[in-house]
Motif scaffolding. Structure first.
Motif, mmCIF file in Angstrom:
data_model
loop_
_atom_site.group_PDB
_atom_site.id
_atom_site.type_symbol
_atom_site.label_atom_id
_atom_site.label_comp_id
_atom_site.label_asym_id
_atom_site.label_seq_id
_atom_site.Cartn_x
_atom_site.Cartn_y
_atom_site.Cartn_z
ATOM 1 N N THR A 1 0.825 -1.197 0.000
ATOM 2 C CA THR A 1 0.000 0.000 0.000
ATOM 3 C C THR A 1 0.864 1.253 0.000
ATOM 4 O O THR A 1 1.988 1.254 0.518
ATOM 5 C CB THR A 1 -0.922 0.057 1.236
ATOM 6 N N VAL A 2 0.322 2.306 -0.578
ATOM 7 C CA VAL A 2 0.912 3.631 -0.512
ATOM 8 C C VAL A 2 -0.135 4.569 0.078
ATOM 9 O O VAL A 2 -1.265 4.630 -0.415
ATOM 10 C CB VAL A 2 1.359 4.138 -1.892
ATOM 11 N N TYR B 1 4.944 4.139 2.204
ATOM 12 C CA TYR B 1 4.880 2.860 1.510
ATOM 13 C C TYR B 1 4.979 1.754 2.552
ATOM 14 O O TYR B 1 5.915 1.727 3.361
ATOM 15 C CB TYR B 1 6.024 2.725 0.503
ATOM 16 N N THR B 2 4.014 0.817 2.534
ATOM 17 C CA THR B 2 3.975 -0.289 3.486
ATOM 18 C C THR B 2 4.018 -1.604 2.730
ATOM 19 O O THR B 2 3.265 -1.801 1.763
ATOM 20 C CB THR B 2 2.703 -0.233 4.357
ATOM 21 N N SER B 3 4.875 -2.514 3.139
ATOM 22 C CA SER B 3 5.071 -3.785 2.440
ATOM 23 C C SER B 3 3.824 -4.665 2.518
ATOM 24 O O SER B 3 2.920 -4.429 3.326
ATOM 25 C CB SER B 3 6.261 -4.532 3.037
ATOM 26 N N SER C 1 7.955 -0.372 6.520
ATOM 27 C CA SER C 1 7.418 0.765 5.761
ATOM 28 C C SER C 1 8.472 1.855 5.679
ATOM 29 O O SER C 1 9.413 1.899 6.486
ATOM 30 C CB SER C 1 6.147 1.308 6.424
#
Length: 715
Positions: free
Chosen positions: A628-629, A665-667, A673
């Motif tokens: 996710t962003v 940004y989250t993995s 992140s």
């Protein structure tokens, strides 16, 4: 408040109440808002069920928005303002009620609690908001639920507790401009087969100074802060829970960077000063220093008996504080007078609270308890004047002890499935012993004579809260609450004579009348809360500067504070969220004559903006591979502020507009992140402190634009 404003406010709340009668059909595509749990009433409740005004910053907001200290909380909370001179002695104002008194025998009007422990001295409000569960801001008088009585409101910082259910760990590193380098980490480990746990967390925050001193060549307003917290929790039996926590903060900084902001044209001394409004530079004869070491220990025991929970909460805290500063921000080449100051303080304070509260399953929610708070403070206040090479130093030494005792009780009784009534009462007694002397030092500057005075007083009061809440329909709450708060009297920190030293100022009182509504629509996708309030404020304690530079605390008489607050949180579609909060505060004196022939009736209370709005849009974008962003921003606006109760002269702040933003940004597995963030992106310039005497208005500015990147990892 004008008649048109009153009509608009009433219509706004009335519209919200009428809309609860026929809530619209929820759209299945709309996501639900997460539940927010708070302990504002000393028990776990949904925020939407609490019949008082509470602003909450949860753990995610605190981390992603880089909320680290009280000033970061204030910029995001309507009705809360923050002022500090220097920054290591913060002053908190809630709905216009606060205190600038930092003397050894003074008390804050709006208080800060760390894990329910009262931080009794301004310089003790030193912690890093890392690894916290949430931050709650309670507005209005408190006391029938919390141990220490306060008039204006309370900020409760609640740490994440040691958790015996699972191992957990995390860390983050930040780099940014001004050579910022921050780090933080925590680890949580179960013990004794899941019956106990230990949690350790720590952080450091460093950056170069925002301002260069052109006289010394060094940078000031830097940061070098380290904080740590260790917690141990256990549950030996099903009905017994124990916890122990130790925390500490070490803070070092140069500054603050002062400036001559304006000249007082009506004063003969105006010719001594050179105006300097360059935020990036100062020219002080010294760089100054702000050193602070504080630590504390906390123990809590909860024992469930068949009809209630018996709780003991005890704490001890130490503060070692020292600051020195160049008040005028100039040197012999720029200003004909040099003003410098020093404050040194050592404080020890403790608290004991024994309370009994209803079980979570009980139909009637109640709490009753006894509370004791004690403090012992030694403080040194030095004013140094250098006039054309003639050095004048005046030193005040202060010693104060406080013993505070209270008994309190509060109950919420459901009369029907929809209607509940609340009542609470508290008796408080404060006993103060104070000694102040100006026998040291080479000169008498602020005083008329030498003296060494010891005085003792006690203050007591009965305060209360009473109200009712009514569920108009599911997820629609209407409430009314009346609460009264008390702050004890005290003594002058820098009196001008023995008589002034022995003459105390009286307690202040505030009674708040509040009506509010909390509503949830569209299966939780929309939350809309509204509050109307009126505060009757009497004998308020205010500070002013006399012609001889002495700063005294007066009882101002009476004031009326009234206003309106609204909060909206809306998830219009998946991933998108908009939060808007607004506060209108009309805070004016009804009776205030600081000296014969001077009348401040009708003036606005200092450091209180009439309007404050915070707008926070965000959007979370799900990438095709599952990561996710997130995009988020915070916009905060405050209307003009008077820093002096006279509402005249140069002590005035223009309206402000602050913008913060971040991209995260989250993995896919949410294990790590990276965040790119910026604060004060428009490089807004405002005065954070100012004071006028000796022909000039002296003050300091807010931090400039900062930006950086943060990498976070979670186990």
């Amino acid at each position: 408040m004008s008649a048109s404003s009153r009509q608009w406010l009433v219509c706004g709340v009335a519209g919200a109440l009428m809309s609860t009668a026929s809530p619209g059909r929820a759209q299945s595509a709309q996501p639900e808002l997460e539940e927010v749990l708070v302990t504002a009433q000393r028990r776990g409740e949904r925020l939407q069920d609490v019949p008082i005004t509470v602003t909450v910053l949860d753990a995610e907001q605190v981390q992603h928005a880089r909320v680290q200290q009280i000033g970061d909380v204030a910029i995001r909370t309507p009705g809360l303002s923050f002022d500090a001179y220097p920054a290591s002695q913060p002053r908190v104002f809630i709905r216009g009620i606060g205190s600038s008194d930092r003397g050894a025998a003074g008390d804050p009007s709006a208080a800060v609690f760390l894990d329910e422990v009262y931080l009794g001295r301004p310089a003790a409000v030193a912690f890093d908001a890392f690894d916290v569960e949430r931050i709650e801001v309670l507005k209005g008088p408190q006391g029938t639920l919390y141990g220490r009585n306060v008039v204006g409101g309370a900020i409760n910082v609640l740490s994440r507790r040691a958790d015996p259910s699972a191992f957990d760990a995390g860390a983050e590193v930040t780099v940014g401009n001004y050579r910022r380098l921050d780090g933080a980490a925590f680890v949580n480990s179960p013990l004794a087969d899941g019956k106990a746990a230990i949690r350790a967390s720590g952080s450091w925050r460093t950056h170069d100074g925002y301002v260069r001193n052109t006289f010394t060549g060094n940078r000031v307003e830097d940061q070098d802060t380290s904080s740590a917290r260790l917690q141990l929790a256990g549950q030996p039996t099903d009905n017994l829970r124990l916890s122990l926590a130790v925390d500490g903060t070490r803070d070092r900084a140069a500054g603050p960077a002062q400036h001559v902001l304006d000249l007082d044209d009506g004063a003969d001394e105006a010719v001594f000063w050179t105006v300097d409004r360059d935020r990036k530079h100062t020219a002080g004869a010294t760089d100054g220093y702000q050193d602070r070491d504080t630590w504390g220990a906390r123990v809590q025991v909860d024992w469930d008996v068949p009809f209630a929970t018996l709780t003991y909460l005890g704490s001890h805290r130490d503060l070692d504080y020292s600051t020195g500063y160049d008040f005028d921000g100039g040197n012999a080449a720029t200003n004909l007078i040099d003003i410098a100051g020093t404050n040194e303080e050592k404080s020890h304070f403790y608290s004991n609270e024994l309370r009994m509260s209803s079980l979570p399953s009980a139909r009637v929610a109640w709490v009753a308890g006894l509370y004791n708070f004690g403090s012992d403070t030694d403080r040194l206040d030095v004013l140094a004047l250098n006039i054309a090479g003639d050095a004048l130093d005046e030193i005040y030494t202060q010693h104060a002890t406080l013993d505070s005792y209270a008994a309190f009780g509060d109950v919420t009784w459901p009369l029907t499935d929809r209607l509940s009534v609340t009542g609470g009462v508290r008796y408080s007694r404060d006993e103060k012993l104070y000694r102040v002397s100006n026998t040291a030092g080479a000169a008498i500057v602020r005083a008329d004579e030498r003296f060494d005075v010891t005085v003792e007083r006690s203050y007591d009061a009965m305060t209360y809260r009473v109200g009712a809440s009514f569920n108009l329909a599911d997820d629609h709450l209407l409430y009314f609450m009346v609460s009264r708060g008390f702050k004890s009297g005290g003594f002058q920190d820098t009196p001008s004579s023995a008589a002034d030293a022995a003459d105390d100022f009286a307690p202040e009182y505030a009674t708040q009348y509040e009506i509010g509504q909390k509503s949830t629509f569209a299966d939780g996708a929309l939350v809309w809360n509204n509050t109307l309030f009126l505060l009757d404020y009497t004998d308020l304690q205010t500070r002013r500067v006399l012609d001889n530079l002495a700063i005294v605390t007066d009882n101002a008489g009476e004031a009326t504070i009234q206003g309106f607050e609204t909060y909206v949180s809306w998830r219009a579609f998946a991933g998108a969220r908009l939060t808007v909060s607004y506060a209108y505060t009309d805070a004016t004196f009804d009776v205030f004559s600081p000296e014969p022939g001077v009348d401040y009736a009708g003036n606005r209370i200092s450091r209180t903006p009439e309007h404050k709005v915070v707008v926070s849009p965000s959007y979370e974008w799900l990438l095709p591979h599952g990561a996710t962003v997130s995009f988020a921003a915070d916009y905060s606006h405050e209307s003009k502020i008077f820093d002096d109760n006279s509402n005249t002269g140069p002590e005035f702040r223009e309206p402000t507009h602050f913008v913060d933003a971040r991209v995260i940004y989250t993995s896919v597995d949410e294990r790590w992140s990276v965040s790119f963030w910026g604060k004060n992106l428009t490089d807004e310039l405002t005065r954070t402190f100012q004071g006028t005497f000796l022909g000039a208005n002296f003050g300091a500015y807010n931090p400039p634009r900062t930006y950086g990147a943060t990498f976070s990892w979670n186990y």
